[in-house]
Design an enzyme around this catalytic site. Structure first.
Site: not given
Ligand code: NAD
Length: 245
Positions: A17, A38, A151
């Protein structure tokens, strides 16, 4: 689709996702053969089906499972050309209340899992003398942030880890870069956002809006394409100008 990644064997962690899901779909849209790793079974299976890829269930915080699943993914693909590490979690805690277990929980997925998937991928990329590694960091890596010390520290570690990979595996033809998004309205941190907070974030960007998953996926695609072959060790901001260093 223009087929610019046809034949490119690709692993996307956290691709069930959010940003990872969008990156998986974008790379698959260019013809890449994608395996999603995932822990979310329903979302991961659905996403893989939608993009014509495959899905493996794994909790990447468990080092042995992470290694086994990555080996399985490389086996399914018959090698790996592109590794995108997106799996990650966020937590908002006042620094005085931050526990060691919370710190370890964030580092286990945000940094350590990435190390494992890269090590496994390198066993295939180094002999092939080619490979692209794209790791999701955050603008928090560059600016820090109140109530998100663990974080931000974990994401700064991602940037440093990725730079080190670039130096060490560059001679083997492998590039490694990180992407530092600003705020993206995914499920991550959804419970901690108020309309006022979102408005204050929008005001931080000269462009007056937050990033979309497509904004981030576009940069990931560029980093996977031949055009970016001379870029390595970089940490690319996708912040709408909120961070410029
Ligand atoms: N959303 C933001 O504002 C943002 C900003 C900067 C960086 N990020 C980074 O982008 C990346 C994706 O974030 P997102 O916003 O899409 O979040 P999200 O929560 O929608 O997606 C994260 C995904 O990682 C998977 N995941 C988490 N822990 C896991 C584990 N232990 N084993 C397997 N899968 C695991 C989740 O199931 C999920 O599908 C992350 O690394 C996040 O730190 C996000």
């Amino acid at each position: 689709m223009t087929g610019r990644l046809v034949g490119h064997r690709t692993i996307v962690t956290g691709g069930a996702r959010g940003i990872g899901g969008r990156i998986a779909a974008t790379l698959a849209g260019e013809g890449a053969d994608v395996v999603i790793l995932d822990r979310l079974v329903a979302e991961g299976s659905h996403c893989a089906k939608e993009i014509g890829g495959r899905y493996l269930e794994v909790d990447l915080t468990d080092a042995e499972s992470a290694e086994a699943a990555t080996i399985e993914a490389v086996g399914l693909l018959g090698g790996v050309d592109i590794l995108v590490n997106c799996a990650g979690i966020f937590s908002r805690t006042e620094l005085v209340d931050l526990t060691i277990s919370e710190w370890d929980r964030l580092f286990a997925i945000n940094v350590r899992a990435m190390l494992t998937t890269m090590q496994v991928a390198a066993r295939s990329m180094i002999p092939a003398k080619t490979g692209r590694i794209i790791n999701l960091a955050s603008m928090a890596a560059k600016k820090g942030g109140a109530h998100e010390a663990a974080y931000a520290a974990s994401k700064a570690a991602v940037v440093a880890l990725t730079r080190s990979v670039a130096y060490e595996w560059g001679p083997h033809g492998i590039t490694a870069n990180s992407i530092c998004p600003g705020y993206v309205l995914t499920e991550m941190g959804a419970g901690t956002r108020t309309p006022e907070l979102i408005a204050s974030w929008e005001a931080m960007s000269p462009l007056g809006r937050l990033a979309t998953t497509d904004d981030v996926a576009g940069v990931a695609l560029f980093l996977a394409l031949p055009a970016s072959g001379y870029l390595t060790g970089q940490a690319f901001n996708v912040t709408g100008g909120m961070v410029t260093h």
